[in-house]
Design a protein around this motif. Structure first.
Motif, PDB file in Angstrom:
ATOM      1  N   VAL A 126      45.112 110.825  43.432  1.00 48.55           N
ATOM      2  CA  VAL A 126      45.614 110.423  44.751  1.00 48.55           C
ATOM      3  C   VAL A 126      46.308 111.608  45.425  1.00 48.55           C
ATOM      4  N   CYS A 127      46.254 111.647  46.751  1.00 46.98           N
ATOM      5  CA  CYS A 127      46.966 112.698  47.494  1.00 46.98           C
ATOM      6  C   CYS A 127      48.464 112.425  47.454  1.00 46.98           C
ATOM      7  N   LYS A 128      49.196 113.465  47.064  1.00 53.22           N
ATOM      8  CA  LYS A 128      50.650 113.378  46.952  1.00 53.22           C
ATOM      9  C   LYS A 128      51.293 113.121  48.320  1.00 53.22           C
ATOM     10  N   GLU A 129      50.642 113.618  49.391  1.00 55.63           N
ATOM     11  CA  GLU A 129      51.247 113.541  50.731  1.00 55.63           C
ATOM     12  C   GLU A 129      50.882 112.253  51.465  1.00 55.63           C
ATOM     13  N   CYS A 130      49.564 111.948  51.584  1.00 50.94           N
ATOM     14  CA  CYS A 130      49.156 110.831  52.449  1.00 50.94           C
ATOM     15  C   CYS A 130      48.626 109.634  51.664  1.00 50.94           C
ATOM     16  N   HIS A 131      48.623 109.715  50.317  1.00 52.20           N
ATOM     17  CA  HIS A 131      48.231 108.613  49.427  1.00 52.20           C
ATOM     18  C   HIS A 131      46.750 108.258  49.487  1.00 52.20           C
ATOM     19  N   ILE A 146      42.408 119.315  46.278  1.00 53.23           N
ATOM     20  CA  ILE A 146      42.956 119.400  47.643  1.00 53.23           C
ATOM     21  C   ILE A 146      42.459 118.215  48.485  1.00 53.23           C
ATOM     22  N   CYS A 147      43.386 117.558  49.180  1.00 51.44           N
ATOM     23  CA  CYS A 147      43.060 116.368  49.971  1.00 51.44           C
ATOM     24  C   CYS A 147      42.177 116.706  51.176  1.00 51.44           C
ATOM     25  N   ASP A 148      41.072 115.930  51.345  1.00 52.73           N
ATOM     26  CA  ASP A 148      40.188 116.109  52.500  1.00 52.73           C
ATOM     27  C   ASP A 148      40.911 115.817  53.817  1.00 52.73           C
ATOM     28  N   GLN A 149      41.847 114.870  53.764  1.00 56.94           N
ATOM     29  CA  GLN A 149      42.488 114.391  54.991  1.00 56.94           C
ATOM     30  C   GLN A 149      43.589 115.337  55.485  1.00 56.94           C
ATOM     31  N   CYS A 150      44.435 115.795  54.531  1.00 56.95           N
ATOM     32  CA  CYS A 150      45.643 116.507  54.981  1.00 56.95           C
ATOM     33  C   CYS A 150      45.881 117.812  54.225  1.00 56.95           C
ATOM     34  N   ALA A 151      44.946 118.174  53.314  1.00 64.70           N
ATOM     35  CA  ALA A 151      45.081 119.394  52.509  1.00 64.70           C
ATOM     36  C   ALA A 151      46.264 119.365  51.547  1.00 64.70           C
ATOM     37  N   GLY A 152      46.826 118.177  51.316  1.00 66.63           N
ATOM     38  CA  GLY A 152      47.895 118.034  50.321  1.00 66.63           C
ATOM     39  C   GLY A 152      47.344 118.138  48.906  1.00 66.63           C
ATOM     40  N   ASP A 153      48.249 118.219  47.928  1.00 65.92           N
ATOM     41  CA  ASP A 153      47.825 118.273  46.519  1.00 65.92           C
ATOM     42  C   ASP A 153      47.293 116.917  46.064  1.00 65.92           C
TER      43      ASP A 153
HETATM   44 ZN   LIG Z   1      46.329 113.784  51.940  1.00 72.05          ZN
END
Ligand SMILES: [Zn+2]
Length: 216
Positions: A126-131, A146-153
């Motif tokens: 899961v993305c740490k930033e946007c879930h 790396i998250c497709d949506q927000c580039a978060g971890d």
């Molecule tokens: Zn994200």
């Protein structure tokens, strides 16, 4: 309309509940997401919850119930995901809903095969930033980690790590399986076998919800 979605960790409840919320316009109430955002914001509840979640234990009923009650009368209808998890929570929910004459309309149980479940949990990230959830086998992020949506971890949640998973299954058996028994005594429960692709499971869920299986 108030729908309760039940099933063991890793049955895909979160992913399916998001899709159902999008297709029906209902509000998706995920106690897991609500708690994780409390943890991320460092609220008093968040700090308390983190201790329990990291070890795979359940956050105390009184905290969860207070959090849920703030949203339960949403006029768009609610899709409850991750709640109730215990008999105490199920009874408290019925009591709170009786008081405002808005009973649970339907209970849907997502059943899984245990071996498949363990394999599925170990591939869930899961993305740490946007879930945003990903699945390393079925739906990995375009770039590893790396998250497709927000580039978060993109990470394995602490509560999806092997020791916590084993503990969660034990907790599920002890506390949540009886919730299913409770609902089966009091109302019709739609059974959906949550195996196959996410699209196939979604089709089965939509059909089960469309068929009504009303309270009592
Ligand atoms: Zn994200």
């Amino acid at each position: 309309m108030r729908i309760v979605l039940l099933g063991p960790p890793g049955a895909g409840k979160g992913t399916q509940a998001r899709r159902l919320a999008e297709s029906t316009g209902m509000t998706h109430l995920s106690t897991g997401d609500m708690l994780r955002s409390e943890v991320a914001s460092g609220t008093e509840l968040g700090l308390l919850a983190k201790k329990f979640m990291d070890s795979g234990d359940l956050v105390p009923d009184s905290n969860i119930i207070a959090m849920i009650q703030q949203h339960i009368d949403d006029p768009a209808g609610v899709l409850l995901d991750g709640f109730p998890r215990t008999i105490v929570q199920a009874k408290s929910l019925d009591k709170a809903l009786d008081q405002i004459s808005l009973p649970v309309d339907q209970v849907v149980h997502m059943a899984v095969d245990i071996d498949e479940l363990i394999r599925r949990l170990s591939s869930r990230v899961v993305c740490k930033e946007c879930h945003t959830p990903y699945n390393l086998e079925l739906d990995p992020p375009l770039e590893s980690g790396i998250c497709d949506q927000c580039a978060g971890d993109v990470i394995v949640r602490d509560d999806d790590k092997p020791d916590a998973v084993k503990n969660r299954m034990k907790v599920y058996e002890e506390l949540t399986a009886p919730v299913l028994d409770y609902y089966q005594l009091h109302r019709n429960v739609a059974e959906v076998m949550a195996t196959g692709t996410p699209d196939a499971v979604f089709a089965k869920l939509t059909k089960a919800i469309g068929s009504g299986a009303p309270f009592n």
